[in-house]
Design an enzyme around this catalytic site. Structure first.
Site, PDB file in Angstrom:
ATOM      1  N   HIS A  67       0.338 -24.541  11.971  1.00 41.02           N
ATOM      2  CA  HIS A  67       0.486 -23.448  11.005  1.00 41.02           C
ATOM      3  C   HIS A  67       0.567 -24.041   9.601  1.00 41.02           C
ATOM      4  O   HIS A  67       1.422 -24.877   9.337  1.00 41.02           O
ATOM      5  CB  HIS A  67       1.758 -22.648  11.291  1.00 41.02           C
ATOM      6  CG  HIS A  67       1.615 -21.728  12.471  1.00 41.02           C
ATOM      7  ND1 HIS A  67       2.017 -20.425  12.451  1.00 41.02           N
ATOM      8  CD2 HIS A  67       1.081 -21.937  13.695  1.00 41.02           C
ATOM      9  CE1 HIS A  67       1.741 -19.862  13.617  1.00 41.02           C
ATOM     10  NE2 HIS A  67       1.181 -20.763  14.392  1.00 41.02           N
ATOM     11  N   TYR A  90       9.315 -13.994   8.182  1.00 43.88           N
ATOM     12  CA  TYR A  90      10.772 -13.879   8.064  1.00 43.88           C
ATOM     13  C   TYR A  90      11.015 -12.706   7.125  1.00 43.88           C
ATOM     14  O   TYR A  90      10.694 -12.795   5.938  1.00 43.88           O
ATOM     15  CB  TYR A  90      11.381 -15.139   7.448  1.00 43.88           C
ATOM     16  CG  TYR A  90      11.320 -16.375   8.323  1.00 43.88           C
ATOM     17  CD1 TYR A  90      10.172 -17.155   8.423  1.00 43.88           C
ATOM     18  CD2 TYR A  90      12.457 -16.790   9.033  1.00 43.88           C
ATOM     19  CE1 TYR A  90      10.135 -18.302   9.208  1.00 43.88           C
ATOM     20  CE2 TYR A  90      12.432 -17.945   9.827  1.00 43.88           C
ATOM     21  CZ  TYR A  90      11.270 -18.685   9.912  1.00 43.88           C
ATOM     22  OH  TYR A  90      11.246 -19.822  10.688  1.00 43.88           O
ATOM     23  N   PRO A 147      19.450 -20.314  13.247  1.00 43.19           N
ATOM     24  CA  PRO A 147      18.032 -20.587  13.522  1.00 43.19           C
ATOM     25  C   PRO A 147      17.065 -20.211  12.388  1.00 43.19           C
ATOM     26  O   PRO A 147      15.871 -20.480  12.496  1.00 43.19           O
ATOM     27  CB  PRO A 147      17.749 -19.751  14.772  1.00 43.19           C
ATOM     28  CG  PRO A 147      18.822 -18.729  14.832  1.00 43.19           C
ATOM     29  CD  PRO A 147      20.012 -19.289  14.153  1.00 43.19           C
ATOM     30  N   LYS A 196      15.530 -25.347  12.226  1.00 40.22           N
ATOM     31  CA  LYS A 196      15.891 -26.760  12.052  1.00 40.22           C
ATOM     32  C   LYS A 196      16.626 -27.395  13.228  1.00 40.22           C
ATOM     33  O   LYS A 196      16.707 -28.618  13.319  1.00 40.22           O
ATOM     34  CB  LYS A 196      16.782 -26.922  10.801  1.00 40.22           C
ATOM     35  CG  LYS A 196      16.037 -26.687   9.499  1.00 40.22           C
ATOM     36  CD  LYS A 196      15.091 -27.834   9.197  1.00 40.22           C
ATOM     37  CE  LYS A 196      14.094 -27.511   8.132  1.00 40.22           C
ATOM     38  NZ  LYS A 196      12.698 -27.677   8.518  1.00 40.22           N
ATOM     39  N   TYR A 245      11.033 -26.609   4.686  1.00 41.10           N
ATOM     40  CA  TYR A 245      10.571 -26.037   5.963  1.00 41.10           C
ATOM     41  C   TYR A 245       9.750 -27.045   6.759  1.00 41.10           C
ATOM     42  O   TYR A 245       9.868 -27.137   7.978  1.00 41.10           O
ATOM     43  CB  TYR A 245       9.761 -24.763   5.694  1.00 41.10           C
ATOM     44  CG  TYR A 245       9.589 -23.903   6.930  1.00 41.10           C
ATOM     45  CD1 TYR A 245      10.623 -23.087   7.387  1.00 41.10           C
ATOM     46  CD2 TYR A 245       8.399 -23.903   7.647  1.00 41.10           C
ATOM     47  CE1 TYR A 245      10.473 -22.301   8.533  1.00 41.10           C
ATOM     48  CE2 TYR A 245       8.242 -23.128   8.800  1.00 41.10           C
ATOM     49  CZ  TYR A 245       9.290 -22.334   9.232  1.00 41.10           C
ATOM     50  OH  TYR A 245       9.140 -21.558  10.367  1.00 41.10           O
TER      51      TYR A 245
HETATM   52  P1  RFL Z   1      20.955 -28.710  24.098  1.00 41.62           P
HETATM   53  O1  RFL Z   1      19.596 -28.147  24.152  1.00 41.62           O
HETATM   54  O2  RFL Z   1      22.107 -27.741  24.009  1.00 41.62           O
HETATM   55  O3  RFL Z   1      21.148 -29.652  25.356  1.00 41.62           O
HETATM   56  C1  RFL Z   1      22.405 -30.168  25.689  1.00 41.62           C
HETATM   57  C2  RFL Z   1      22.390 -30.470  27.178  1.00 41.62           C
HETATM   58  O4  RFL Z   1      23.675 -30.964  27.543  1.00 41.62           O
HETATM   59  C3  RFL Z   1      24.055 -30.334  28.755  1.00 41.62           C
HETATM   60  N1  RFL Z   1      25.525 -30.339  28.881  1.00 41.62           N
HETATM   61  C4  RFL Z   1      26.185 -31.191  29.682  1.00 41.62           C
HETATM   62  N2  RFL Z   1      25.770 -32.191  30.476  1.00 41.62           N
HETATM   63  C5  RFL Z   1      26.684 -32.873  31.172  1.00 41.62           C
HETATM   64  N3  RFL Z   1      28.012 -32.545  31.160  1.00 41.62           N
HETATM   65  C6  RFL Z   1      28.476 -31.544  30.389  1.00 41.62           C
HETATM   66  N4  RFL Z   1      29.771 -31.227  30.396  1.00 41.62           N
HETATM   67  C7  RFL Z   1      27.546 -30.827  29.603  1.00 41.62           C
HETATM   68  N5  RFL Z   1      27.649 -29.795  28.730  1.00 41.62           N
HETATM   69  C8  RFL Z   1      26.420 -29.515  28.311  1.00 41.62           C
HETATM   70  C9  RFL Z   1      23.487 -28.932  28.650  1.00 41.62           C
HETATM   71  O5  RFL Z   1      23.361 -28.303  29.913  1.00 41.62           O
HETATM   72  C10 RFL Z   1      22.146 -29.217  28.010  1.00 41.62           C
HETATM   73  O6  RFL Z   1      21.129 -29.453  28.938  1.00 41.62           O
HETATM   74  O7  RFL Z   1      21.146 -29.701  22.870  1.00 41.62           O
HETATM   75  P2  RFL Z   1      20.101 -30.759  22.241  1.00 41.62           P
HETATM   76  O8  RFL Z   1      19.411 -31.542  23.306  1.00 41.62           O
HETATM   77  O9  RFL Z   1      20.833 -31.462  21.165  1.00 41.62           O
HETATM   78  O10 RFL Z   1      18.942 -29.815  21.609  1.00 41.62           O
HETATM   79  C11 RFL Z   1      19.230 -28.959  20.525  1.00 41.62           C
HETATM   80  C12 RFL Z   1      18.328 -27.723  20.563  1.00 41.62           C
HETATM   81  O11 RFL Z   1      18.359 -27.164  21.864  1.00 41.62           O
HETATM   82  C13 RFL Z   1      18.744 -26.653  19.533  1.00 41.62           C
HETATM   83  O12 RFL Z   1      19.080 -27.265  18.311  1.00 41.62           O
HETATM   84  C14 RFL Z   1      17.628 -25.624  19.253  1.00 41.62           C
HETATM   85  O13 RFL Z   1      17.338 -24.862  20.398  1.00 41.62           O
HETATM   86  C15 RFL Z   1      18.028 -24.687  18.110  1.00 41.62           C
HETATM   87  N6  RFL Z   1      17.017 -23.655  17.847  1.00 41.62           N
HETATM   88  C16 RFL Z   1      15.882 -23.934  17.091  1.00 41.62           C
HETATM   89  N7  RFL Z   1      15.645 -25.179  16.646  1.00 41.62           N
HETATM   90  C17 RFL Z   1      14.513 -25.480  15.963  1.00 41.62           C
HETATM   91  O14 RFL Z   1      14.328 -26.629  15.556  1.00 41.62           O
HETATM   92  N8  RFL Z   1      13.533 -24.538  15.715  1.00 41.62           N
HETATM   93  C18 RFL Z   1      13.672 -23.257  16.131  1.00 41.62           C
HETATM   94  O15 RFL Z   1      12.756 -22.471  15.950  1.00 41.62           O
HETATM   95  C19 RFL Z   1      14.911 -22.900  16.823  1.00 41.62           C
HETATM   96  N9  RFL Z   1      15.094 -21.655  17.266  1.00 41.62           N
HETATM   97  C20 RFL Z   1      17.190 -22.359  18.336  1.00 41.62           C
HETATM   98  C21 RFL Z   1      16.208 -21.364  18.027  1.00 41.62           C
HETATM   99  C22 RFL Z   1      18.296 -22.030  19.128  1.00 41.62           C
HETATM  100  C23 RFL Z   1      18.435 -20.742  19.598  1.00 41.62           C
HETATM  101  N10 RFL Z   1      19.564 -20.467  20.419  1.00 41.62           N
HETATM  102  C24 RFL Z   1      19.476 -19.782  21.640  1.00 41.62           C
HETATM  103  C25 RFL Z   1      20.822 -21.123  20.163  1.00 41.62           C
HETATM  104  C26 RFL Z   1      16.338 -20.078  18.474  1.00 41.62           C
HETATM  105  C27 RFL Z   1      17.462 -19.743  19.241  1.00 41.62           C
HETATM  106  C28 RFL Z   1      17.582 -18.298  19.674  1.00 41.62           C
HETATM  107  C1  PHB Z   2      11.033 -19.047  17.578  1.00 45.01           C
HETATM  108  O1  PHB Z   2       9.814 -18.847  17.686  1.00 45.01           O
HETATM  109  O2  PHB Z   2      11.790 -19.011  18.567  1.00 45.01           O
HETATM  110  C2  PHB Z   2      11.622 -19.300  16.247  1.00 45.01           C
HETATM  111  C3  PHB Z   2      10.772 -19.501  15.172  1.00 45.01           C
HETATM  112  C4  PHB Z   2      11.309 -19.727  13.910  1.00 45.01           C
HETATM  113  C5  PHB Z   2      12.671 -19.766  13.738  1.00 45.01           C
HETATM  114  C6  PHB Z   2      13.528 -19.572  14.820  1.00 45.01           C
HETATM  115  C7  PHB Z   2      12.993 -19.351  16.094  1.00 45.01           C
HETATM  116  O3  PHB Z   2      13.181 -19.975  12.501  1.00 45.01           O
END
Ligand code: RFL
Ligand code: PHB
Length: 403
Positions: free
Chosen positions: A81, A209, A301, A305, A393
């Site tokens: 993109h 957004y 989110p 980042k 971004y």
């Molecule tokens: P995770 O993905 O939370 O993984 C951590 C892992 O540790 C495990 N765990 C344990 N394992 C052993 N013993 C325990 N006691 C444990 N407790 C937990 C968990 O089961 C899991 O498997 O962290 P990690 O690897 O640091 O990754 C981080 C990302 O997942 C997170 O920052 C992103 O998903 C955030 N996020 C977004 N980030 C972006 O860069 N771009 C995006 O567009 C974006 N959109 C989002 C998002 C997060 C969202 N939610 C649901 C919070 C959109 C949403 C809706």
């Molecule tokens: C997504 O597609 O899940 C998404 C995209 C952009 C964001 C957050 C989540 O800033």
């Protein structure tokens, strides 16, 4: 003193708590440097591979995933993109990433990143313990830190040179740093994001957004056939209050009359509410424990980042550990927390700023609301303001952690 009996013991170089994207990428980057690691994960592999979260990868993240050997499907299926849109009450303003900062982002779901990394770790023969419970960290200030846990009824003890805390916001690693040795900074926002994933074509080819009088909305996608939308909702709202029809109607109203006719509706493949939080733990290191990803910091989110910061931490940490093992160079592990946190705070600022700019805050007075509109109007009319948003971004540059 009675010593506890452990039925199973193992030794490794780096013990990794958490097998999400951070932990898996770290294992893979270490394996490429001939450094052995073991992953301990609370959930089953199927659960980890099924989680639906982020969608947008910075180029720096694409580069590190490619270096880790998982760039092939990403290059084939990820959508490049060269811009996205901000919108106020339906009026759109392009943020032309390519024209403004010569940058791009790639839309490729975290679910796919995780599957690719898991497949690579399996192919490398990395030892992974899924469905592990009672994970605890020990002896972090010694040269032989250890992890204990339970799996399939057996008690395990794994000794390592280092422990990487990649266990997300609620994992045990950060809590293993004594409270007096860490400082935590937090803001919990008074709203959440209600997300829907559906097999319908996206309403347009770039993300939008949108700020509206009814609250924030985001139009995103996973592919030409799969859309991902979010709307701001109350953090305590029950999901049952949002049947699909109501959600689609609300999205259309928030995205405005120009975009609404392009929204194709369909049944939700997934629907959930995520709370919004900013959080930073200083420090990211305690003795031989290093935190990476969501275990050390959370961003709302809005700036996309979270995953990118997590992958960035792992890039720094794997570089630091590789230098230590390769030629005993400790500068990376000494500098890791400081260098990672510098980049984290900048992404925290950007995510907080975009969140404040685009959401509706209940306690906002009429002046606050006007200021938000004035800020958006300014961005719409100013190349300098758009350039600053674009620069953040696409992702800020990495430092050399070994310098
Ligand atoms: P995770 O993905 O939370 O993984 C951590 C892992 O540790 C495990 N765990 C344990 N394992 C052993 N013993 C325990 N006691 C444990 N407790 C937990 C968990 O089961 C899991 O498997 O962290 P990690 O690897 O640091 O990754 C981080 C990302 O997942 C997170 O920052 C992103 O998903 C955030 N996020 C977004 N980030 C972006 O860069 N771009 C995006 O567009 C974006 N959109 C989002 C998002 C997060 C969202 N939610 C649901 C919070 C959109 C949403 C809706
Ligand atoms: C997504 O597609 O899940 C998404 C995209 C952009 C964001 C957050 C989540 O800033």
């Amino acid at each position: 003193m009675a010593t506890e009996a452990f039925e199973k013991r193992a030794k490794t170089q780096v013990a990794i708590v958490g097998g999400g994207p951070s932990g898996l990428l770290l294992a893979q980057l270490l394996w490429l440097q001939d450094i052995e690691s073991i992953i301990i994960e609370r959930q089953t592999a199927a659960h980890v591979e099924g989680r639906i979260r982020a969608g947008v990868l910075e180029q720096g993240s694409v580069d590190v995933l490619t270096r880790a050997g998982v760039g092939e499907r990403l290059a084939r299926e990820g959508a490049r993109h060269s811009g996205f849109y901000l919108a106020i009450n339906g009026k759109r303003c392009p943020i032309a990433l390519e024209a403004l900062v010569d940058g791009q982002v790639t839309v490729y779901g975290q679910t796919e990143v995780t599957k690719d990394l898991m497949a690579a770790c399996r192919a490398a023969g990395t030892e992974m313990h899924h469905a592990a419970s009672e994970v605890a960290l020990h002896d972090l200030e010694t040269a032989k830190p250890a992890l204990t846990f339970r799996q399939d009824g057996a008690r395990w003890r794994i000794e390592a040179d280092f422990i990487a805390g990649c266990d997300g916001f609620r994992g045990p690693s950060r809590q293993a740093i004594p409270a007096e040795r860490r400082r935590e900074f937090e803001r919990v926002y008074p709203f959440g994001w209600l997300g829907i994933l559906a097999d319908v074509p996206p309403c347009q080819d770039e993300l939008i957004y949108a700020h509206s009088d009814r609250g924030f909305a985001l139009a995103s996608m996973r592919s030409a056939k799969r859309s991902r939308y979010y709307i701001q909702c109350r953090a305590d709202e029950p999901l049952e209050d949002w049947p699909d029809d109501r959600l689609w109607e609300e999205l259309k109203r928030r995205l405005g009359p120009e975009i609404a006719p392009n929204i194709t509706t369909g049944p939700a493949l997934e629907k959930s509410i995520a709370p919004l939080r900013s959080f930073v733990c200083e420090t990211m290191r305690f003795g031989r424990l290093f935190l990476a990803g969501d275990s050390a910091h959370i961003v709302p989110p809005t700036g996309a980042k979270g995953l990118n910061l997590a992958l960035g931490d792992v890039h720094y940490l794997s570089t630091a550990l590789a230098a230590w093992y390769r030629d005993g160079n400790a500068s990376g592990i000494e500098r890791y927390a400081e260098v990672a946190l510098r980049r984290v705070w900048k992404a925290e600022r950007f995510s907080w700023m975009l969140t404040a700019l685009l959401h509706d805050f209940e306690d906002d007075d009429s002046f606050g609301k006007r200021m938000r509109l004035a800020e958006l109007e300014y961005i719409f009319s100013s190349k300098a303001a758009q350039t600053s948003i674009a620069e953040n971004y696409v992702g800020l540059p990495f430092e050399n952690v070994l310098a």
